[in-house]
Design a protein around this motif. Structure first.
Motif, mmCIF file in Angstrom:
data_model
loop_
_atom_site.group_PDB
_atom_site.id
_atom_site.type_symbol
_atom_site.label_atom_id
_atom_site.label_comp_id
_atom_site.label_asym_id
_atom_site.label_seq_id
_atom_site.Cartn_x
_atom_site.Cartn_y
_atom_site.Cartn_z
ATOM 1 N N VAL A 111 0.825 -1.206 0.000
ATOM 2 C CA VAL A 111 0.000 0.000 0.000
ATOM 3 C C VAL A 111 0.858 1.255 0.000
ATOM 4 O O VAL A 111 2.052 1.232 0.363
ATOM 5 C CB VAL A 111 -0.953 0.003 1.215
ATOM 6 C CG1 VAL A 111 -1.874 -1.208 1.171
ATOM 7 C CG2 VAL A 111 -0.169 0.030 2.516
ATOM 8 N N ALA A 112 0.246 2.371 -0.404
ATOM 9 C CA ALA A 112 0.920 3.666 -0.411
ATOM 10 C C ALA A 112 1.152 4.133 1.022
ATOM 11 O O ALA A 112 0.273 3.980 1.878
ATOM 12 C CB ALA A 112 0.085 4.679 -1.172
ATOM 13 N N ASP A 113 2.327 4.690 1.269
ATOM 14 C CA ASP A 113 2.623 5.180 2.619
ATOM 15 C C ASP A 113 2.368 6.677 2.759
ATOM 16 O O ASP A 113 2.671 7.275 3.794
ATOM 17 C CB ASP A 113 4.064 4.851 3.019
ATOM 18 C CG ASP A 113 5.089 5.447 2.072
ATOM 19 O OD1 ASP A 113 4.692 6.231 1.179
ATOM 20 O OD2 ASP A 113 6.292 5.134 2.214
ATOM 21 N N SER A 114 1.828 7.301 1.694
ATOM 22 C CA SER A 114 1.493 8.717 1.749
ATOM 23 C C SER A 114 0.467 9.023 0.665
ATOM 24 O O SER A 114 0.143 8.168 -0.168
ATOM 25 C CB SER A 114 2.741 9.592 1.560
ATOM 26 O OG SER A 114 3.297 9.377 0.269
ATOM 27 N N ASP A 115 -0.065 10.233 0.669
ATOM 28 C CA ASP A 115 -0.961 10.680 -0.389
ATOM 29 C C ASP A 115 -0.143 11.180 -1.578
ATOM 30 O O ASP A 115 0.981 11.653 -1.420
ATOM 31 C CB ASP A 115 -1.847 11.829 0.103
ATOM 32 C CG ASP A 115 -2.726 11.433 1.283
ATOM 33 O OD1 ASP A 115 -2.889 10.220 1.509
ATOM 34 O OD2 ASP A 115 -3.235 12.338 1.976
ATOM 35 N N GLY A 116 -0.714 11.101 -2.776
ATOM 36 C CA GLY A 116 -0.033 11.656 -3.943
ATOM 37 C C GLY A 116 -0.465 10.992 -5.227
ATOM 38 O O GLY A 116 -1.400 10.173 -5.255
ATOM 39 N N TRP A 117 0.205 11.371 -6.296
ATOM 40 C CA TRP A 117 -0.029 10.789 -7.621
ATOM 41 C C TRP A 117 1.156 9.897 -7.980
ATOM 42 O O TRP A 117 2.327 10.281 -7.757
ATOM 43 C CB TRP A 117 -0.180 11.885 -8.672
ATOM 44 C CG TRP A 117 -1.491 12.603 -8.629
ATOM 45 C CD1 TRP A 117 -2.595 12.356 -9.379
ATOM 46 C CD2 TRP A 117 -1.827 13.715 -7.787
ATOM 47 N NE1 TRP A 117 -3.607 13.229 -9.068
ATOM 48 C CE2 TRP A 117 -3.161 14.088 -8.089
ATOM 49 C CE3 TRP A 117 -1.134 14.446 -6.806
ATOM 50 C CZ2 TRP A 117 -3.812 15.131 -7.449
ATOM 51 C CZ3 TRP A 117 -1.785 15.492 -6.161
ATOM 52 C CH2 TRP A 117 -3.116 15.815 -6.492
ATOM 53 N N LEU A 118 0.874 8.738 -8.522
ATOM 54 C CA LEU A 118 1.961 7.845 -8.917
ATOM 55 C C LEU A 118 2.704 8.454 -10.106
ATOM 56 O O LEU A 118 2.119 8.683 -11.168
ATOM 57 C CB LEU A 118 1.426 6.460 -9.288
ATOM 58 C CG LEU A 118 2.483 5.404 -9.628
ATOM 59 C CD1 LEU A 118 3.476 5.218 -8.488
ATOM 60 C CD2 LEU A 118 1.818 4.072 -9.945
ATOM 61 N N ALA A 119 3.988 8.750 -9.892
ATOM 62 C CA ALA A 119 4.763 9.490 -10.892
ATOM 63 C C ALA A 119 5.796 8.639 -11.609
ATOM 64 O O ALA A 119 6.140 8.917 -12.759
ATOM 65 C CB ALA A 119 5.477 10.674 -10.224
ATOM 66 N N GLU A 120 6.302 7.613 -10.950
ATOM 67 C CA GLU A 120 7.363 6.803 -11.543
ATOM 68 C C GLU A 120 7.295 5.392 -10.992
ATOM 69 O O GLU A 120 6.996 5.182 -9.815
ATOM 70 C CB GLU A 120 8.732 7.419 -11.257
ATOM 71 C CG GLU A 120 9.882 6.710 -11.947
ATOM 72 C CD GLU A 120 11.235 7.362 -11.663
ATOM 73 O OE1 GLU A 120 12.251 6.846 -12.181
ATOM 74 O OE2 GLU A 120 11.277 8.367 -10.923
ATOM 75 N N VAL A 121 7.590 4.432 -11.859
ATOM 76 C CA VAL A 121 7.642 3.025 -11.469
ATOM 77 C C VAL A 121 9.009 2.479 -11.859
ATOM 78 O O VAL A 121 9.447 2.662 -12.997
ATOM 79 C CB VAL A 121 6.532 2.211 -12.167
ATOM 80 C CG1 VAL A 121 6.642 0.732 -11.801
ATOM 81 C CG2 VAL A 121 5.155 2.739 -11.791
ATOM 82 N N MET A 122 9.692 1.854 -10.940
ATOM 83 C CA MET A 122 10.990 1.228 -11.222
ATOM 84 C C MET A 122 10.731 -0.128 -11.888
ATOM 85 O O MET A 122 10.813 -1.182 -11.252
ATOM 86 C CB MET A 122 11.791 1.061 -9.934
ATOM 87 C CG MET A 122 11.923 2.327 -9.106
ATOM 88 S SD MET A 122 12.742 3.660 -9.992
ATOM 89 C CE MET A 122 12.855 4.907 -8.711
ATOM 90 N N THR A 123 10.413 -0.070 -13.162
ATOM 91 C CA THR A 123 9.868 -1.245 -13.849
ATOM 92 C C THR A 123 10.863 -2.392 -13.930
ATOM 93 O O THR A 123 10.500 -3.560 -13.721
ATOM 94 C CB THR A 123 9.404 -0.850 -15.268
ATOM 95 O OG1 THR A 123 8.730 0.404 -15.207
ATOM 96 C CG2 THR A 123 8.481 -1.897 -15.842
#
Length: 439
Positions: free
Chosen positions: A343-355
């Protein structure tokens, strides 16, 4: 013609003739060139490069190094088409794509490969289906094509033997990343399949082998140009691999996602867009539709009416899988024993994924190979993977990890979240289809 003389010519940047290259390919097949000589030649080609005509000669010579698939007498009533991807994380496009094009009147003999490094392999995904045989003879491929209209299988021993030996030596000598050698390797296999049209999906981004757009562009242009010179009409798209494609990565999970798409259930938008777009290009190449809008309508129709799902079911059954597999795939593919939410540990928009790191994480779970003879755990991987641009609140699901052990599950909850970077400002979703090329 001495091997060492041909090596010297390329080492000194001379342009090799067709005779030089055909001699090299003969040496690959009949072993008159030693591994040391092949490795030296590969290194000379890697450092000095090949001109377009040299790459074309190499492609055609390797294609002719073994037997080609012969479709005469099979009774196929449509064009023979294929698609190839340069590889990515969560890339299960081939599974629904072959069935869709087949349902639209094409025939798709898709010679696929296994996972390489952090990227998944189409054959590994299909082997999550009990009984599915990826190693079959040319006669069996012809039979399955007649029965189902598509066959996703591995390379037979008779197809392009020169490439198998050259690739193995390139892998050992650090010469894999050569644009001409990559081009010749891909296209020699596709030409040996007797195709009438090919669509290339060249990935770019932090989960692709080409991380820079200029490198992906160079590869796409090379593939389209050499394929055209070899007489194979080809289109190419550069597509985004800066995040997981679809919402899953891991073999059984990706098969289920592909089946969901074919069942016309809710699909991850980027995956659906890429499947539809590449399928439409194949229909245009095969003269099965007059325009992209018409082709897209045909694609949507065969998904909506179940025709594409039926083609996939026929292929699975013809290659040894359960006849009712698409009715209830979950009944045939067991789930991992430990499934945990990340789960997300903060609020925000997903900006980058270490694919790339996500792909390697799945390999660490057992979903890929560290060594060539490793056995894959088909159950493990990730599902419900969030997409770049989505807004998240603290505690929202980023991904669900399917693990074989408690230790893996604990590690996933501890480490996996770090591979998803949040921004405090809104992020626009990335386009999945970036640039188109045609011969």
């Amino acid at each position: 013609m001495l091997a060492q003389e041909i090596i010297r010519l390329k080492r000194e940047s001379h342009t090799l003739t067709r005779d030089h290259i055909e001699e090299f390919v003969r040496g690959l097949v009949d072993n008159s060139w030693s591994d040391a000589q092949v490795g030296s030649m590969a290194m000379a080609m890697f450092i000095r490069g090949l001109r377009e005509e040299e790459t074309t000669f190499l492609t055609l010579a390797m294609k002719d190094s073994g037997s080609a698939l012969d479709w005469s007498g099979v009774g196929l009533a449509g064009p023979i088409l294929d698609k190839h991807s340069s590889g990515g994380v969560g890339d299960k496009v081939s599974l629904p794509l072959a069935a869709i094009v087949s349902a639209c009147g094409g025939y798709v003999p898709m010679i696929s490969g296994r996972g390489l490094g952090h990227t998944g392999g189409t054959l590994d995904k299909l082997e999550a289906i009990p009984g599915y045989r990826t190693t079959v003879s040319a006669d069996e491929i012809r039979k399955v094509m007649h029965e189902a209209g598509c066959a996703i299988v591995g390379q037979t021993a008779q197809l392009v033997p020169a490439d198998r030996r050259l690739y193995a030596i390139r892998d050992l000598t650090g010469t894999v990343d050569s644009l001409p050698l990559i081009t010749a390797s891909i296209l020699s296999k596709k030409l040996s399949a007797g195709l009438q049209g090919l669509v290339m999906d060249v990935k770019v981004g932090n989960g692709a082998f080409s991380t820079k757009l200029e490198d992906a562009t160079e590869l796409a242009e090379s593939l389209v140009s050499i394929a055209g010179k070899a007489g194979l009409p080809t289109r190419a798209w550069i597509s985004d691999m800066g995040q997981v494609l679809g919402s899953t990565c891991g073999n059984a999970l990706e098969v289920r996602e592909a089946i969901s798409l074919l069942r016309n259930e809710r699909s991850e938008p980027r995956l659906l867009e890429l499947v539809r777009g590449l399928a439409a290009e194949m229909l245009l190449l095969g003269n099965l539709a007059p325009s992209i809008p018409d082709a897209l309508r045909r694609v949507d129709d065969v998904i909506a009416d179940g025709a594409a799902l039926e083609k996939f079911a026929r292929m699975v059954a013809a290659l040894g899988g359960p006849e009712d597999f698409t009715d209830n795939p979950g009944a045939y593919m067991p789930e991992a024993p430990f499934i945990v939410d990340v789960v997300a540990d903060s609020d925000g928009w997903l900006a980058e994924v270490m694919t790339r790191d996500i792909g390697l994480f799945v390999v660490e779970l057992g979903g890929g190979r560290k060594n060539a003879d490793d056995k894959i755990d088909q159950r493990v991987g990730l599902s419900q993977v969030a997409s770049i641009g989505c807004q998240l609140s603290r505690g929202d699901l980023i991904a669900r990890a399917h693990c074989a052990t408690v230790e893996q599950a604990e590690r996933a909850q501890r480490d996996l979240g770090r591979l998803f970077v949040l921004s405090q400002t809104a992020i626009d979703p990335r386009p999945v289809m970036i640039q188109r090329f045609e011969s």
